[in-house]
Structures are given as structure tokens and as C-alpha cells.
Scaffold this motif. Structure first.
Motif, PDB file in Angstrom:
ATOM      1  N   GLU A   1       8.986  15.593 -20.558  1.00 21.30           N
ATOM      2  CA  GLU A   1       8.822  17.003 -20.923  1.00 21.30           C
ATOM      3  C   GLU A   1       9.932  17.491 -21.847  1.00 21.30           C
TER       4      GLU A   1
ATOM      5  N   GLU B   1       9.328  23.806 -20.555  1.00 23.18           N
ATOM      6  CA  GLU B   1       8.429  22.744 -20.101  1.00 23.18           C
ATOM      7  C   GLU B   1       8.808  22.266 -18.700  1.00 23.18           C
TER       8      GLU B   1
ATOM      9  N   TRP C   1      -0.530  12.914 -17.640  1.00 25.17           N
ATOM     10  CA  TRP C   1      -0.118  12.061 -18.764  1.00 25.17           C
ATOM     11  C   TRP C   1      -0.849  10.732 -18.639  1.00 25.17           C
TER      12      TRP C   1
ATOM     13  N   ARG D   1       0.589  13.564 -23.931  1.00 23.76           N
ATOM     14  CA  ARG D   1       0.134  14.560 -22.980  1.00 23.76           C
ATOM     15  C   ARG D   1      -1.395  14.658 -23.029  1.00 23.76           C
TER      16      ARG D   1
ATOM     17  N   SER E   1      -4.514  14.542 -20.520  1.00 25.38           N
ATOM     18  CA  SER E   1      -4.777  14.670 -19.084  1.00 25.38           C
ATOM     19  C   SER E   1      -6.161  14.136 -18.719  1.00 25.38           C
TER      20      SER E   1
ATOM     21  N   GLN F   1      -3.298  17.531 -26.020  1.00 26.17           N
ATOM     22  CA  GLN F   1      -2.415  18.501 -26.642  1.00 26.17           C
ATOM     23  C   GLN F   1      -2.526  18.381 -28.159  1.00 26.17           C
TER      24      GLN F   1
END
Length: 716
Positions: A460, A480, A586, A592, A594, A635
Motif C-alpha cells: 500500500e 492507503e 490483491w 491491485r 481484486s 485499479q
């Protein structure tokens, strides 16, 4: 008066301190009179010689005995006195005894201290130190107060049972009680102290605080005098902790202040000035007659009042009145028993910015720095705005000169605005910069994470070894880490440690773990339905990699930042629901991206009243649902990396038995539904996810279902 009884075979000389005061009195050498009813049969001639000596003589200190103490260690008192067997004494004329008495007296443990000579043999003097201990606190109580106040007063008074009671102890407790009630609006609270010996314990007392709160005093009005450029209403608005009470009257207050007289606007002047067209002017006109303060307690708090005076001056400074001052202020009780607050201000002159020049800048030109500064010649002088634009006052938003340099690695950058000329109402500035060298990040250390794996935090973080130092990256990293929800947001620490010898910087991150898991539990009983309830658990820092590792179960494996949710809900036989969800934030561990998988199942039943008169639910009228969802999130980098795009595929199956859910003609059978959902979101709120102070959050979603009727002609 102090007195002492003497043994028949000894003569005594004493150094004493008089009783009944807390202050240190003058030390005196006295020979107490004998009060024995039986006259002495013999007197130690050496003690008599010591008593009557006029020529100083050196003696050696022998034995020291402590008498009179009940709670304190004798050896400790000897050590505190500063006297040690073997010390050399000069009698008369030495100061050993006076120093010993003062040392003991300063402990605030005794009401009297005496030193006796008990024996003299071959130049060796034995002593007895007699002390009278102050009484200790057995118990204390408060009278005249509410039960809800007793707990707070007990904490604030600082009283502890078993400790020595001194005058300072009682005075401090009284001041704490008065301060407590003053903050609640009782400006004239009085406290009377009663100290009574406790017969159940030796040398102890009971202290009773009799409190008379008096009447609660509220602020009737706040009046300003000497303000010509800023209206009274605008100044009152700056006072966040000093508010006036609600007021409705046709006769405004006409109290004359020592600071002068405030002329109120007449109705004709209000109309002539077209005040009815302005909400602010209307409020100013109505303020002496009507004031509605729904959420204002109107209590007077001295601490908040002093803070409000500083806010008034800051407001004046923001308007260019840098010399503004509150030259006098007072508060007093009016004839109605409420409080009036009067403040006299001296506004001074309004100033403006003049020429602004730059010195020491090699990285950026004057034009770029002027553009970022955003202050032009002729703008109203505002020191706070200048310091904010220069970065002297750090803000999360950035956009200042310091942020410009520090985002490009200039960790050691410094800026100082210097007034070079003040003429008439104009102030010229020279802004001096010290850019320094660019710093490169060397080491990143993380500490305080007891459960969370280091890689969960490290992925992060926006500061990477080998990159240039950036203040914006530090702020983003803080956000973050806070967004994870695993740590106390107030205890997240980021400490850059410069290494001037090699031009690098080490960054130390410190965190404090907190529980992030959630438990939902509810239960009830319904007539005809039976037991109802919900049980749900969410493990927000789960570790599926350690699920087969028995040592990692505490009570479940944690630390990898995954989320596992289980939920069961029941409404008797009428309704049951089962939910399962797992999220890997992750996927793959490098980006990033998901992954979320969720399953759910539910059963609905209907029923009626049976022959026994009780309500029942039947499996012949029911609806079963089964659903599954798989979602992939990514992301984005454009427009910025606060954007996230989530694709989800949802499948739902409906099994109906005499249960018309969609249309009345279809009440039994199986129905399937598949849909695709796209969700675009941007979340820059933070740094605390629960109470954000900056940023924004929005979500745009769309859901699509295939046109089944085009593929299956049987569907109407």
C-alpha cells in the motif's frame, strides 16, 4: 505550645518546628521545661554541660532513633534527614540539625519535628528525632451535588484514601471542584471544607466538601466596542465557544459599558439602507430584539473564551488588520442575573501586499512561483494565507511552494518570507528559498504490525527505495494504510530520517493494530413463528494461505488482508438465509486487482391457520433462491489512480412451488437469471475512512441482463 517529658537521668536540648502551619517556620533552639510531676533524681552532667555550652565544640554523631512515626519507615526518615552516624557536629553553632528538620519538613508528611540529645559519651552524641505525622485521609464525600457529578468530582479532586492531608491538598481539591462547576456555568460556586477525625482509625480524618453551586449563569449578550470595519455579528460568529442565549424582547438592553456606547440601527436607517434586501443586514438589525440559539448552551468557559479572543484576532488578520488587538475586555453579572461580556478592540489600519520578490530559487522561475503563490500586489494582507501558500503551515491538499519542491525530492527545502518594507498601508516581501539537494529514498521500515503481514502494508506504500522523496507520496501512503482498517488511524506514524552524508532518506512507518473483525448477533421469539435470529461474522484480515496451519489459528488465521464473511438468518420456518463471501484484494499479489466470490441461499414459506388454531408453514408453498457472484476489480491509472472498475457476473436460480413470484400464471417451476454488472467508482476521501476530512466518493453502475426471449421463443 510544644512540651516534652524528660527522663530522670538525662538532660535534653531540642530543635523544634512549631505546629499547625504548612509554611516553613524559623528554626529555634529551645530548652523545654520539664513537665514531670516527679522531680528528677539525677542529671547527666555531660548533657547539662552540652546544654549550657557557650563555646563551640566538635562532637561525633552516634546513634539516631526515630520516634512518633506510625506509617513511615524509620531508616527512610533518617536518610531523608541527611544525618548519618559518624558525622561531625559543632555544638553550638552548627546547622546540621536545622537542615535535618527542614529536609523532613519539606516532605509535607509531618505537623511537628523535634530533635533531642539523649546521651553524650566521650564526645559522641546520640539523638532522638521525634515526629508528629500529619493525619491521613480515611474517606471523603461531597454534599450538595448531584449523584451524577460525584464520579467526576472524585476524579478531578485528586484525593486518594490513605494519603497525607495537607492544606495544599484541600486547596487543590476545592479549586478543582470550583473549576468543574465554572465550566458548567456556575460562576459563583462555593466550597466549604470540613475535616473531622475518624475514630475508627488512628491518626486519620474524614473530609467533607460542602458545595453550593449557586445559580447557573448564562451569557446574555456579547458586546464589541471600537469595531468600525467589521460588524459585531461577524465578530460574534468567530466565537465558537462563547455563545449568547436565546433572546426575544421588544426592549433591547441599554446597559452602558465603561468602553463606550454602541448605537443601534433604527428602523428608518434599516429601510433607508435597503437592509431588507440583505439577510446579513436583517440579522444585524434583529439581533438586539430576536436571537434564536437552538443548540447553544450559552455557558461561559474561561478557557474557550480566551481561545475565542485569539480567533477574533486571527479573523482580523485575515482581513488585513495585522495590528488589530483586544485592548480590554470584561464580563459581569447584569441586574437579571445573566452574564454580559464586553470587548474593546483596536482595529488599526488595513494593509495590502506590495511587491513580492524571490531569492535563492534555481529550480523554478519567478513566474512559476508567483503563479503557485497566487498572491498579487494590491491583495489584502493575510499572513495565514501567505504561510499556507508557502507551505509553512502543512495541509493535506498540498498545492503550495514547499509541496512543489518536496514532491521533487527536495526534502531539505526551506522558505522564509521576510518583510522588506512597510509604507503607508503596503507591505513588501522578499521570499528567501534554500532548495538544498534532492534526497533519494534508501530504506523503508515498518514496525508495530503484530498480526498483519508486512507485505500487506508494504504493497500500500507509495514510497519506494531508489525513488526521489515525495511529500505527496507520504500523505497518500498514510491514507492507503488507514483505508485498510486494520490499524488505529490516529497512531499511524511516518518519520523520514535524513542521511545527509549520502543524500538519502530512510522512512520509518509505525502502526498500532486494532480489531477489525465484526460480529452480528440477534435473537427473538415470535408467536406462531418461533425462534428468530441472525448470526454473522466478518473476518476482515483473513489469511487463506494459513488455513491448514494449525499454529496460525487464533481463533482463525489472519494477516494476509483477505476478507471472509459468513451470515445465517432465520425467521422460524417462514424464512432462512445463508450467505458466504470471500475477497482477495490483491489477486496475484502484484497489482491491485481484486477477486470476490459470494454464494447465497434462501427459503421462503407461506402457510395458514391449522385445525388446532395455530399458525403453520408448509413446504407445499415455498420459494427457494440460490445465487452466486464472481467479481473482478481493477485499479485504473486514468484519469487518476483513485478510480476503480469492477466487473461482476451474477447467477440466480428461483425454484417455485405454488408461489407466484413473477406473474400469477407462473407459480411453480424453475427460473434462472444471469446478469452482468459494471461499476465505476472513485474514492479519494480520507485519510480516516470513518471521518474523512478531504476528498470525495462516488459510484456509477450499470447492470445488463441478456434478452432471453430472443433465444427462447417459449418465453412470453
Amino acid at each position: 505550645m510544644l512540651f516534652a517529658a524528660f527522663p530522670a537521668s538525662s538532660q535534653v536540648i531540642t530543635d523544634t518546628i512549631p505546629q499547625a502551619t504548612d509554611s516553613v517556620p524559623q528554626v529555634t533552639d529551645t530548652v523545654p521545661e520539664s513537665t514531670d510531676t516527679v522531680p528528677p533524681t539525677s542529671i547527666d552532667p555531660q548533657l547539662l554541660e552540652l546544654t549550657n555550652a557557650r563555646v563551640p565544640k566538635e562532637y561525633t554523631l552516634g546513634k539516631i532513633k526515630i520516634t512518633g512515626t506510625k506509617y513511615l519507615d524509620e531508616q527512610l526518615l533518617i536518610s531523608i534527614s541527611g544525618l548519618t552516624p559518624g558525622d561531625k557536629l559543632t555544638i553550638p553553632g552548627g546547622d546540621n540539625f536545622s537542615k535535618a528538620i527542614n529536609n523532613l519538613w519539606r516532605q509535607n508528611l509531618f505537623s511537628n519535628v523535634q530533635i533531642f540529645f539523649t546521651n553524650v559519651t566521650d564526645g559522641v552524641v546520640d539523638l532522638e528525632i521525634n515526629v508528629t505525622e500529619r493525619p491521613r485521609l480515611s474517606k471523603f464525600s461531597f454534599k450538595g451535588v448531584r449523584k451524577s457529578d460525584i464520579e467526576e468530582l472524585t476524579k478531578k479532586s485528586g484525593l486518594v484514601k490513605g494519603r497525607v492531608v495537607t492544606e495544599n491538598t484541600k486547596i487543590s481539591a476545592v479549586q478543582a471542584i470550583q473549576k468543574y462547576y465554572t465550566e458548567k456555568g456556575f460562576q459563583s460556586a462555593q466550597v466549604r471544607v470540613e475535616e473531622v477525625p475518624d475514630p475508627s482509625k488512628t491518626n486519620t480524618v474524614t473530609v467533607v466538601f460542602n458545595v453550593n453551586r449557586g445559580a447557573k449563569v448564562r451569557i446574555n449578550e456579547v458586546n464589541f466596542y471600537g469595531n468600525q470595519s467589521v460588524t459585531e455579528l461577524r465578530l460574534k460568529k468567530q466565537m465558537k465557544g462563547t455563545k449568547e442565549m436565546t433572546k426575544i424582547t421588544i426592549h433591547p438592553s441599554d446597559v452602558t459599558s465603561t468602553y463606550g456606547e454602541n448605537t443601534k440601527q433604527s428602523f428608518k436607517e434599516y429601510l433607508k439602507d435597503f437592509g431588507f434586501l440583505s439577510i446579513t443586514k436583517t440579522k444585524e438589525y434583529l439581533d438586539p430584539y430576536f436571537r434564536f440559539k437552538l443548540f447553544s448552551s450559552a455557558k461561559f468557559n474561561e478557557t474557550k473564551y480566551n481561545e475565542d479572543k485569539e480567533k477574533i484576532l486571527q479573523y482580523y488578520n485575515s482581513l488585513g488588520f495585522r495590528d488589530a488587538a483586544i485592548v480590554a475586555d470584561t464580563h459581569y453579572i447584569n441586574n437579571r442575573g445573566s452574564l454580559n461580556v464586553d470587548l474593546k478592540v483596536n482595529e488599526g489600519n488595513r494593509y495590502y501586499f506590495g511587491d513580492i520578490t524571490w531569492r535563492g530559487n534555481t529550480k523554478y522561475s519567478d513566474s512559476i512561483l508567483n503563479l503557485i503563490l497566487g498572491i498579487k500586489k494590491g491583495d489584502i494582507y493575510n499572513a495565514k494565507n501567505l504561510n499556507t501558500k508557502l507551505g509553512k503551515e502543512v495541509t493535506a491538499e498540498g498545492g503550495d511552494i514547499s509541496n512543489l519542491y518536496q514532491d521533487d525530492g527536495y526534502l531539505f527545502f526551506q522558505v522564509d518570507p521576510i518583510e522588506t518594507a512597510v509604507y503607508n498601508d503596503t507591505i513588501d516581501y522578499e521570499i528567501r528559498l534554500r532548495e538544498g539537494p534532492q534526497a533519494t529514498i534508501k530504506n523503508i521500515t515498518i514496525s508495530g504490525n503484530e498480526k498483519t503481514k508486512e507485505h500487506v502494508i508494504r504493497r500500500e506504500i507509495r514510497t519506494l527505495p531508489g525513488e526521489k522523496f515525495s511529500r505527496s507520496d507520504l500523505i497518500r501512503s498514510n491514507r492507503e494504510i488507514a483505508q485498510l482498517g486494520y490499524f488505529n488511524q490516529e497512531k499511524i506514524g511516518i518519520n523520514p530520517v535524513p542521511n545527509p552524508e549520502d543524500g538519502t532518506v530512510d522512512i520509518q512507518y509505525t502502526v498500532e493494530e486494532r480489531s477489525s473483525d465484526q460480529l452480528e448477533l440477534s435473537a427473538g421469539w415470535g408467536g406462531g413463528i418461533g425462534l428468530t435470529g441472525t448470526l454473522g461474522v466478518s473476518f476482515n484480515n483473513f489469511s487463506i494461505n494459513n488455513i491448514w496451519n494449525k499454529k496460525a489459528w487464533d481463533p482463525l488465521p489472519t494477516g494476509d488482508g483477505q476478507k471472509l464473511s459468513l451470515r445465517v438468518q432465520s425467521n422460524g420456518r417462514a424464512y432462512q438465509s445463508y450467505n458466504f463471501s470471500f475477497t482477495e484484494p490483491w489477486l496475484g499479489g502484484k497489482k491491485r486487482n481484486s477477486l470476490t466470490v459470494s454464494l447465497y441461499k434462501s427459503v421462503f414459506r407461506t402457510g395458514g391457520i391449522g385445525s388446532d388454531g395455530r399458525y403453520f408453514f408448509s413446504d407445499s408453498n415455498r420459494l427457494k433462491n440460490f445465487g452466486a457472484t464472481i467479481a473482478l476489480g481493477k485499479q485504473l491509472k486514468w484519469p487518476d489512480d483513485f478510480f476503480t472498475l469492477v466487473y461482476s457476473l451474477n447467477y440466480t436460480q428461483y425454484k417455485l412451488i405454488n408461489y407466484p413470484l413473477f406473474v400469477s400464471s407462473f407459480d411453480s417451476g424453475v427460473s434462472n437469471n444471469v446478469n452482468v454488472k459494471f461499476a465505476l467508482s472513485r474514492n479519494s476521501a480520507g485519510p480516516n475512512p470513518m471521518f474523512p476530512v478531504s476528498g470525495s466518493n462516488f459510484l456509477l453502475s450499470a447492470q445488463f441482463t441478456p434478452p432471453y426471449s430472443l433465444f427462447n421463443k417459449k418465453i412470453s
